[in-house]
Design an enzyme around this catalytic site. Sequence first.
Site, short mmCIF file in Angstrom:
data_model
loop_
_atom_site.label_atom_id
_atom_site.label_comp_id
_atom_site.label_asym_id
_atom_site.label_seq_id
_atom_site.Cartn_x
_atom_site.Cartn_y
_atom_site.Cartn_z
CG ASP A 122 53.94 64.22 39.89
OD1 ASP A 122 54.57 63.16 39.74
OD2 ASP A 122 53.83 64.79 40.99
CG ASP A 143 23.88 25.36 31.10
OD1 ASP A 143 24.19 24.16 30.96
OD2 ASP A 143 24.69 26.29 31.00
N GLY A 179 27.85 24.48 32.00
CA GLY A 179 27.43 23.17 32.48
C GLY A 179 27.46 22.09 31.41
CG LEU A 180 25.75 20.98 26.87
CD1 LEU A 180 25.07 19.67 27.22
CD2 LEU A 180 24.98 21.68 25.75
S1 SF4 Z 1 52.76 58.80 43.48
FE1 SF4 Z 1 54.89 59.10 42.88
S2 SF4 Z 1 54.77 59.48 40.70
FE2 SF4 Z 1 52.71 59.75 41.50
S3 SF4 Z 1 52.62 61.91 41.93
FE3 SF4 Z 1 53.27 60.96 43.82
S4 SF4 Z 1 55.49 61.06 43.75
FE4 SF4 Z 1 54.76 61.49 41.67
#
Ligand code: SF4
Length: 540
Positions: free
Chosen positions: A36, A274, A409-410
């Site tokens: 994560d 313009d 525009g031009l």
């Molecule tokens: S969204 Fe998915 S990847 Fe992101 S923290 Fe939650 S479980 Fe993990």
Amino acid sequence: MKLTVWTYEGPPHVGAMRVATAMKGLHYVLHAPQGDTYADLLFTMIERRDHRPPVTYTTFEGRDLGEDTAGIFKQTCQDAYDRFKPQAIIVGASCTAELIQDDPGGLAETMDIPVPVIPLELPSYQRKENFGSDETFYQIVKALARPMDRTPEVTVNILGPLALGFRHRDDIEEIKGLLYEMGIGINVVAPFDATPEDITRMGAAHANILMYPEHAETAARHLERTCGQPYTKTVPIGVAATHEFVAEVAQICGVEPRKDLSRLRQPWWSKSVDSTYLTGKRVFLFGDATHVKAAARIARDEMGFEVVGLGCYNREFARSIRDLAKDFGVTPLITDDYLEVEKAIEDASPEMILGTQMERHIGKRLGIPCAVISAPVHVQDFPARYSPQMGWEGANVIFDTWIHPLVMGLEEHLLAMFREDFEFHDEAGPSHHGGHAPKPSENGGPAPQTAVTHGGPAPQTPRDISGTGNEAGAAQAQTEAQSSGSDVMVWLADAERELKKIPFFVRGKARRNTEKFATEQGLQEISLDTLYEAKAHYAR
Ligand code: SF4
């Protein structure tokens, strides 16, 4: 279960990370599995921060699950405190950790950490990133801010700018400028660059400036309740909104609504001739509700576009987007499914999209120009240069950004006029990004090199000035000369120099007209006089 490829918002703990990363002296201990930590990249790569976010992950693994994950959390929390010595800590769980049901807040409470520890309850399966940032900031303010005496001079807090916020860095400067012109001081800007200690003195301000309702409305409401501080409801994106914002701030702070409009160029740019081509351009808007609301007004009232569709992905603001859609006479689109957005855009077939990074991709696919008005955004929307969206300079930036993807525009007029020209015919490709690179030869060999003359004295000998410089162009000129019954036309140096002064997009046409004229006159050479006579001839 929902099949998802793109998401407009991350999980709520990313919102909490945005608050933690924006602040200084605060640390976030996140109960989360190995992997994560990917969210770090958002800050170090997209926003290009030069340090890691102040987040420590427990990074438990599969084999830890049957064991003491609560113990891992406590140890991580202690280590993080010992190492970083923050003024305060926030603790919470990521989506996966939520499922193992350790309680980070309760666990931290049993420890002997000598600074405030603020628990976060972020329901990952019901809510998203913007909820996460709003809730986290609220919890921090609730834990630390207290009512106190007002500052002797008029000051305000600025609420809402975050890490990874679309133009937040520069919007802060614009807001400060607007306040400075009215003689209003700044008490605290938060979360951006604020410390927990700063949060404790927020109660001293006379009012709050709510920059981004998505990220700080709950905190603003809390401060109104507990500290008696009114907060602004107008978001100063666009000229009219900025005027209203100044009036609102002046009113709640009891000062004169002074403003310095000397840097504001957008209204004249929009009025200049313009910009006439902008009138009635059909635009589709999608993004976070705050930016869409602001953009819709600018589009209709300040740029003269026709809004043919609008919507937002953050459901918390669905009601206000529905009201807005009613005002614009269009059907509101409240969805976080980009396929629905794509379908709505296809159905509305606008001439331009104002949206997020997702809409930029949709625009590319559908061949519709797009400008970005809202997060989520990619790295190019964290520019090195000053590029606010708010205030007077923000209005200038918005004008330039929105019209950039459109054909001017031009240019539009000239492209239509010279549609048959070798540079502009339908297969010539775009006029930039290497669109003029010669196509590879048919036998698959390398493309012929384009000859380019870079200044210097003009050669005295005849040469190919067909304007294409490549073999195909030379062959074309040869064919033209032959078909008109003349030998290769000779351009004298003076005439050639003069020809080069003609803008590139009409030069080819001028060349061919002049050669045609010379052939009709039975001339083999083109002098300066011939060029002028040809010009006069075709002007008749
Ligand atoms: S969204 Fe998915 S990847 Fe992101 S923290 Fe939650 S479980 Fe993990």
